[in-house]
Design a protein around this motif. Structure first.
Motif, PDB file in Angstrom:
ATOM      1  N   GLU A 191      40.861  37.412  29.630  1.00 25.14           N
ATOM      2  CA  GLU A 191      40.318  36.554  30.685  1.00 25.14           C
ATOM      3  C   GLU A 191      41.416  36.004  31.586  1.00 25.14           C
ATOM      4  O   GLU A 191      42.485  35.579  31.114  1.00 25.14           O
ATOM      5  CB  GLU A 191      39.533  35.396  30.058  1.00 25.14           C
ATOM      6  N   PHE A 192      41.127  36.015  32.887  1.00 29.10           N
ATOM      7  CA  PHE A 192      42.004  35.414  33.884  1.00 29.10           C
ATOM      8  C   PHE A 192      41.321  34.188  34.472  1.00 29.10           C
ATOM      9  O   PHE A 192      40.091  34.136  34.598  1.00 29.10           O
ATOM     10  CB  PHE A 192      42.311  36.402  35.019  1.00 29.10           C
ATOM     11  N   TYR A 193      42.102  33.234  34.854  1.00 29.86           N
ATOM     12  CA  TYR A 193      41.571  32.014  35.452  1.00 29.86           C
ATOM     13  C   TYR A 193      40.839  32.325  36.758  1.00 29.86           C
ATOM     14  O   TYR A 193      41.416  32.864  37.693  1.00 29.86           O
ATOM     15  CB  TYR A 193      42.718  31.028  35.706  1.00 29.86           C
ATOM     16  N   GLN A 194      39.548  32.021  36.788  1.00 24.80           N
ATOM     17  CA  GLN A 194      38.669  32.205  37.937  1.00 24.80           C
ATOM     18  C   GLN A 194      38.566  33.661  38.412  1.00 24.80           C
ATOM     19  O   GLN A 194      38.110  33.925  39.516  1.00 24.80           O
ATOM     20  CB  GLN A 194      39.117  31.309  39.110  1.00 24.80           C
ATOM     21  N   GLN A 195      38.954  34.632  37.569  1.00 24.69           N
ATOM     22  CA  GLN A 195      38.893  36.037  37.971  1.00 24.69           C
ATOM     23  C   GLN A 195      38.127  36.897  36.974  1.00 24.69           C
ATOM     24  O   GLN A 195      38.103  38.115  37.095  1.00 24.69           O
ATOM     25  CB  GLN A 195      40.326  36.599  38.134  1.00 24.69           C
ATOM     26  N   GLY A 196      37.506  36.276  35.981  1.00 26.66           N
ATOM     27  CA  GLY A 196      36.742  37.034  35.006  1.00 26.66           C
ATOM     28  C   GLY A 196      37.621  37.751  33.992  1.00 26.66           C
ATOM     29  O   GLY A 196      38.767  37.346  33.721  1.00 26.66           O
ATOM     30  N   SER A 197      37.101  38.845  33.441  1.00 23.39           N
ATOM     31  CA  SER A 197      37.816  39.625  32.413  1.00 23.39           C
ATOM     32  C   SER A 197      37.899  41.086  32.832  1.00 23.39           C
ATOM     33  O   SER A 197      37.183  41.954  32.295  1.00 23.39           O
ATOM     34  CB  SER A 197      37.120  39.494  31.057  1.00 23.39           C
ATOM     35  N   PRO A 198      38.724  41.420  33.793  1.00 25.14           N
ATOM     36  CA  PRO A 198      38.841  42.819  34.217  1.00 25.14           C
ATOM     37  C   PRO A 198      39.426  43.684  33.104  1.00 25.14           C
ATOM     38  O   PRO A 198      40.194  43.206  32.268  1.00 25.14           O
ATOM     39  CB  PRO A 198      39.797  42.747  35.422  1.00 25.14           C
ATOM     40  N   VAL A 199      39.048  44.945  33.093  1.00 22.35           N
ATOM     41  CA  VAL A 199      39.572  45.896  32.100  1.00 22.35           C
ATOM     42  C   VAL A 199      40.756  46.635  32.712  1.00 22.35           C
ATOM     43  O   VAL A 199      40.645  47.236  33.779  1.00 22.35           O
ATOM     44  CB  VAL A 199      38.479  46.900  31.674  1.00 22.35           C
ATOM     45  N   LEU A 200      41.872  46.576  32.026  1.00 11.92           N
ATOM     46  CA  LEU A 200      43.093  47.245  32.478  1.00 11.92           C
ATOM     47  C   LEU A 200      43.218  48.582  31.757  1.00 11.92           C
ATOM     48  O   LEU A 200      43.147  48.630  30.524  1.00 11.92           O
ATOM     49  CB  LEU A 200      44.318  46.372  32.191  1.00 11.92           C
ATOM     50  N   GLU A 201      43.403  49.652  32.506  1.00 12.02           N
ATOM     51  CA  GLU A 201      43.463  51.001  31.931  1.00 12.02           C
ATOM     52  C   GLU A 201      44.896  51.525  32.013  1.00 12.02           C
ATOM     53  O   GLU A 201      45.501  51.534  33.090  1.00 12.02           O
ATOM     54  CB  GLU A 201      42.522  51.931  32.685  1.00 12.02           C
ATOM     55  N   PHE A 202      45.436  51.992  30.883  1.00 14.12           N
ATOM     56  CA  PHE A 202      46.797  52.482  30.825  1.00 14.12           C
ATOM     57  C   PHE A 202      46.825  53.921  30.264  1.00 14.12           C
ATOM     58  O   PHE A 202      46.134  54.209  29.283  1.00 14.12           O
ATOM     59  CB  PHE A 202      47.679  51.597  29.935  1.00 14.12           C
TER      60      PHE A 202
END
Length: 213
Positions: A195-206
């Motif tokens: 979770e990021f502050y005020q940015q939701g929970s984006p999924v990071l792909e590596f």
């Protein structure tokens, strides 16, 4: 009027004369029918040659068998770095890979950016795995937080994480380094959500397929 040679006496005589003035032999006259026939034959020959030229298929070179142009690989891959720890005078080693997808946060962190997954071995601080961004705030307090990680098509797993010692909000240290690294070595891709502050929970792909660590 033109002069021609008499067939009998070989002297010059007008082609319009009826007979040779020298020997009296008859001067041959060309038949109009012969002239027309010859002319007609020439016209027929020219017409046939033109028709042949129109019906002859044109030759075109076969398509080139050259290989198609290579497409550049734009997928981020691992990069490696070594530096020196001034206190211990031993090497600090890093392996880093940027996320395939980009993050686009709102104000005041707007602008496209990629997250970074880092593996580090440090002579004083040991082994670490961390996720970081250039701009933004991970939501993780003093007591720590959790990070959801999926390796390839496997089931999502939860890893405990903590903030850096300087309490900066742009990085998270993932605990259980050995277990995390063992799974990374086997995976071609990993997906990280936190979770990021005020940015939701984006999924990071590596893309972790070419790790040499």
């Amino acid at each position: 009027m033109a002069l021609i040679e008499c067939k009998e006496c070989r002297k010059q005589v007008s082609n319009s004369a009826v007979s040779c003035p020298h020997c009296g032999a008859k001067v041959p006259r060309r038949s109009v029918a012969k002239v027309l026939l010859v002319g007609f034959g020439i016209l027929v020959l020219v017409s046939m040659l033109g028709s042949l030229a129109r019906n002859t298929p044109s030759y075109s070179a076969p398509p080139s068998s050259a290989a198609p142009p290579l497409i550049a690989d734009t997928t981020p891959h691992w990069t490696y770095e070594t530096s020196q720890d001034a206190m211990m005078q031993k090497s600090i080693k890093y392996a880093r890979v940027e996320s395939i997808n980009e993050l686009n946060f709102g104000f005041p962190y707007q602008g496209a950016q990629r997250a970074t997954l880092t593996l580090r071995t440090h002579p004083r601080f040991g082994k670490s795995a961390l996720v970081s961004v250039e701009r933004g705030q991970f939501l993780c307090g003093i007591d720590g937080c959790s990070v959801t990680v999926r390796f390839d098509a496997g089931k999502p797993q939860r890893f405990f994480a903590g903030e850096p010692s300087d309490h900066s909000t742009t990085a998270l240290f993932i605990t259980n380094y050995d277990g995390f690294l063992a799974s990374v070595r086997k995976a071609k891709k990993i997906y990280v959500a936190t979770e990021f502050y005020q940015q939701g929970s984006p999924v990071l792909e590596f893309d972790t397929s070419k790790l040499n660590w």
